[in-house]
Design an enzyme around this catalytic site. Structure first.
Site, short mmCIF file in Angstrom:
data_model
loop_
_atom_site.label_atom_id
_atom_site.label_comp_id
_atom_site.label_asym_id
_atom_site.label_seq_id
_atom_site.Cartn_x
_atom_site.Cartn_y
_atom_site.Cartn_z
N ASP A 1 -1.38 -7.37 -5.13
CA ASP A 1 -2.68 -7.36 -4.45
C ASP A 1 -2.46 -8.06 -3.11
O ASP A 1 -2.13 -9.25 -3.07
CB ASP A 1 -3.71 -8.11 -5.31
N LYS B 1 -10.44 -3.14 12.45
CA LYS B 1 -9.21 -2.76 13.16
C LYS B 1 -9.19 -3.39 14.55
O LYS B 1 -8.14 -3.85 15.01
CB LYS B 1 -9.10 -1.23 13.27
N TYR C 1 -14.95 -0.55 9.33
CA TYR C 1 -13.51 -0.26 9.44
C TYR C 1 -13.04 -0.45 10.89
O TYR C 1 -12.04 -1.14 11.14
CB TYR C 1 -13.30 1.18 8.98
N GLY D 1 -0.31 5.01 -0.97
CA GLY D 1 -1.34 5.73 -0.23
C GLY D 1 -0.79 6.91 0.57
O GLY D 1 0.39 7.26 0.48
N GLN D 2 -1.68 7.53 1.35
CA GLN D 2 -1.32 8.75 2.08
C GLN D 2 -0.10 8.53 2.97
O GLN D 2 0.82 9.36 2.98
CB GLN D 2 -2.51 9.23 2.93
N GLY E 1 0.84 -1.21 0.00
CA GLY E 1 0.00 0.00 0.00
C GLY E 1 0.87 1.25 0.00
O GLY E 1 0.50 2.28 0.56
P1 NAD Z 1 -4.73 5.06 1.68
O1 NAD Z 1 -6.12 4.68 1.34
O2 NAD Z 1 -4.26 6.44 1.38
O3 NAD Z 1 -3.70 4.06 1.02
C1 NAD Z 1 -3.92 2.69 0.97
C2 NAD Z 1 -3.13 2.13 -0.19
O4 NAD Z 1 -3.38 0.73 -0.24
C3 NAD Z 1 -3.55 2.71 -1.55
O5 NAD Z 1 -2.44 3.16 -2.26
C4 NAD Z 1 -4.24 1.56 -2.24
O6 NAD Z 1 -4.03 1.53 -3.65
C5 NAD Z 1 -3.55 0.37 -1.59
N1 NAD Z 1 -4.37 -0.83 -1.66
C6 NAD Z 1 -5.71 -0.95 -1.57
N2 NAD Z 1 -6.07 -2.22 -1.75
C7 NAD Z 1 -4.95 -2.92 -1.94
C8 NAD Z 1 -4.68 -4.29 -2.18
N3 NAD Z 1 -5.66 -5.19 -2.29
N4 NAD Z 1 -3.39 -4.66 -2.33
C9 NAD Z 1 -2.39 -3.76 -2.27
N5 NAD Z 1 -2.59 -2.45 -2.06
C10 NAD Z 1 -3.85 -2.05 -1.91
O7 NAD Z 1 -4.55 4.74 3.24
P2 NAD Z 1 -3.56 5.43 4.27
O8 NAD Z 1 -4.24 6.64 4.79
O9 NAD Z 1 -2.20 5.53 3.71
O10 NAD Z 1 -3.61 4.35 5.43
C11 NAD Z 1 -2.68 3.31 5.52
C12 NAD Z 1 -3.01 2.48 6.76
O11 NAD Z 1 -3.03 3.34 7.91
C13 NAD Z 1 -4.39 1.82 6.72
O12 NAD Z 1 -4.33 0.58 7.36
C14 NAD Z 1 -5.25 2.75 7.54
O13 NAD Z 1 -6.31 2.09 8.13
C15 NAD Z 1 -4.25 3.24 8.58
N6 NAD Z 1 -4.65 4.52 9.17
C16 NAD Z 1 -4.59 5.67 8.41
C17 NAD Z 1 -4.98 6.87 9.00
C18 NAD Z 1 -4.94 8.16 8.22
O14 NAD Z 1 -5.41 9.19 8.74
N7 NAD Z 1 -4.39 8.17 7.01
C19 NAD Z 1 -5.42 6.90 10.32
C20 NAD Z 1 -5.51 5.71 11.03
C21 NAD Z 1 -5.08 4.52 10.45
C1 AKB Z 2 -10.27 7.57 8.75
O1 AKB Z 2 -10.79 8.69 8.90
O2 AKB Z 2 -10.88 6.57 8.37
C2 AKB Z 2 -8.80 7.43 9.09
C3 AKB Z 2 -8.65 6.94 10.49
C4 AKB Z 2 -8.71 7.89 11.61
O3 AKB Z 2 -8.48 5.77 10.69
N1 AKB Z 2 -8.16 8.67 8.86
#
Ligand code: NAD
Ligand code: AKB
Length: 315
Positions: A54, A148, A144, A15-16, A12
């Site tokens: 994937d 988690k 979600y 992603g962000q 992943g």
């Molecule tokens: P995001 O949605 O920005 O990025 C997720 C990435 O995973 C994407 O690039 C997507 O293409 C990839 N992805 C989706 N399905 C996939 C698959 N089947 N195989 C491979 N890659 C795949 O998410 P993020 O914000 O970077 O979050 C990353 C992790 O951190 C997640 O587990 C999320 O729950 C956790 N998280 C994020 C936040 C936040 O504020 N960003 C907060 C709490 C927890």
């Molecule tokens: C969301 O809003 O789903 C995420 C998180 C706090 O897990 N940024």
């Protein structure tokens, strides 16, 4: 650059969080030791080995781990809170099965350490909302959050039963200028900066007084690196650690933005994400992360706003 032997796979990576984490770990270990993977997007990583993966495909994951001699996996692929409510069955499948794939690889001793993020979404409407402690009522009301919370229990189980070295943090909403958020409830706190600079106005999908725990991405990356590099005996919680940065409402962040962009205006049109936000804590106590592995955040609200606006302007 660190010279201990680590071959890292980021699942992943596009992603962000992945974009920033890949950059930071590449700085630390050298780009050739950090394999980025995602469903697509090789061009975003010109300096890293990149694999289309994937995360639901356990065999393909195993082949990539063997091919690159991977030791450490940062498993970031997931469906977040807002998108998850719209695709509940697939959110559950993706979030759970992909985690099992990684945990099983570690159980079978193909990899030695895992980072897997949890979220403040593990808490729910019956959780005390102010100063939410590590151990408290947890009845998440989103798919979600349920995934988690279940993931946390499984991480702990794999550690206790199979000695899997898995480490986890309950991230709050993350705010950074280098990458875009992907389907969460806290995403407004990134969009607001882009719109403030682009149009001078923002229509927020949460109401003005919705206080949520948030954090600058740099702090989140710092915490991730710190927990992954702490000696094993310091990681006393193998479900997931509370992590606290700052808390604010849309109105409060808008007022701070107005100090830099006096003409900025915000309006409010709450949608289905309001109910999700209302079920989450307003602030988090992270005493255990501080005591066990020395965590502390560095960004307050004024510093975060200044950093976001300055960097987005340059970008
Ligand atoms: P995001 O949605 O920005 O990025 C997720 C990435 O995973 C994407 O690039 C997507 O293409 C990839 N992805 C989706 N399905 C996939 C698959 N089947 N195989 C491979 N890659 C795949 O998410 P993020 O914000 O970077 O979050 C990353 C992790 O951190 C997640 O587990 C999320 O729950 C956790 N998280 C994020 C936040 C936040 O504020 N960003 C907060 C709490 C927890
Ligand atoms: C969301 O809003 O789903 C995420 C998180 C706090 O897990 N940024």
């Amino acid at each position: 650059m660190i010279t201990d032997i680590q071959k890292i796979l980021i699942i992943g990576a596009g992603g962000q969080i992945g974009v920033e984490l890949t950059a930071k770990l590449s700085e630390m270990y050298g780009s050739s030791n950090v394999v980025a993977s995602d469903l697509k997007g090789a061009s975003a990583f010109p300096n890293n080995p990149f694999e289309i993966l994937d995360a639901l495909d356990k065999k393909a994951l195993f082949e990539i781990v063997k091919k690159h001699g991977i030791t450490h996996v940062y498993h970031l692929a997931a469906m977040l809170s807002a998108t998850g409510e719209q695709n509940p069955m697939f959110a559950w499948k993706l979030n759970m099965e992909s985690l099992f794939n990684v945990l099983e690889l570690a159980k079978e001793k193909h990899i030695s350490r895992i980072f897997w993020p949890s979220s403040i979404a593990v808490f729910g409407p019956t959780t005390p909302t102010v100063g939410t402690p590590q151990y408290t009522i947890m009845e998440p009301s989103t798919v979600y959050g349920i995934s988690k919370q279940a993931g946390e229990r499984w991480c702990e189980w794999y550690f206790n039963k199979h000695n899997v070295d898995v480490r986890s943090i309950r991230y709050p909403g993350l705010i950074g200028w280098k990458s875009a958020p992907g389907g969460g409830t806290t995403d407004y706190a990134v969009h607001i900066f882009h719109e403030a600079l682009k149009t001078g106005t923002y229509e927020c999908f949460l109401n003005e007084n919705t206080v949520l725990p948030m954090m600058h991405m740099e702090d989140a990356i710092k915490a991730t690196i710190e927990i992954m590099h702490a000696p094993s005996e310091q990681i006393k919680i193998r479900s997931s650690y509370n992590l606290s940065g700052i808390s604010f409402s849309p109105k409060e962040i808008a007022n701070e933005i107005k100090k830099h962009i006096p003409g900025f205006s915000i309006s409010y049109k709450p949608d289905f994400r309001q109910a999700i936000a209302d079920s989450w804590p307003k602030s988090i106590v992270d005493k255990e992360a501080r005591e066990h592995w020395g965590w502390s955040a560095t960004y307050d609200i004024p510093k975060l706003v200044e950093n976001m606006l300055d960097n987005l302007k340059k970008k």
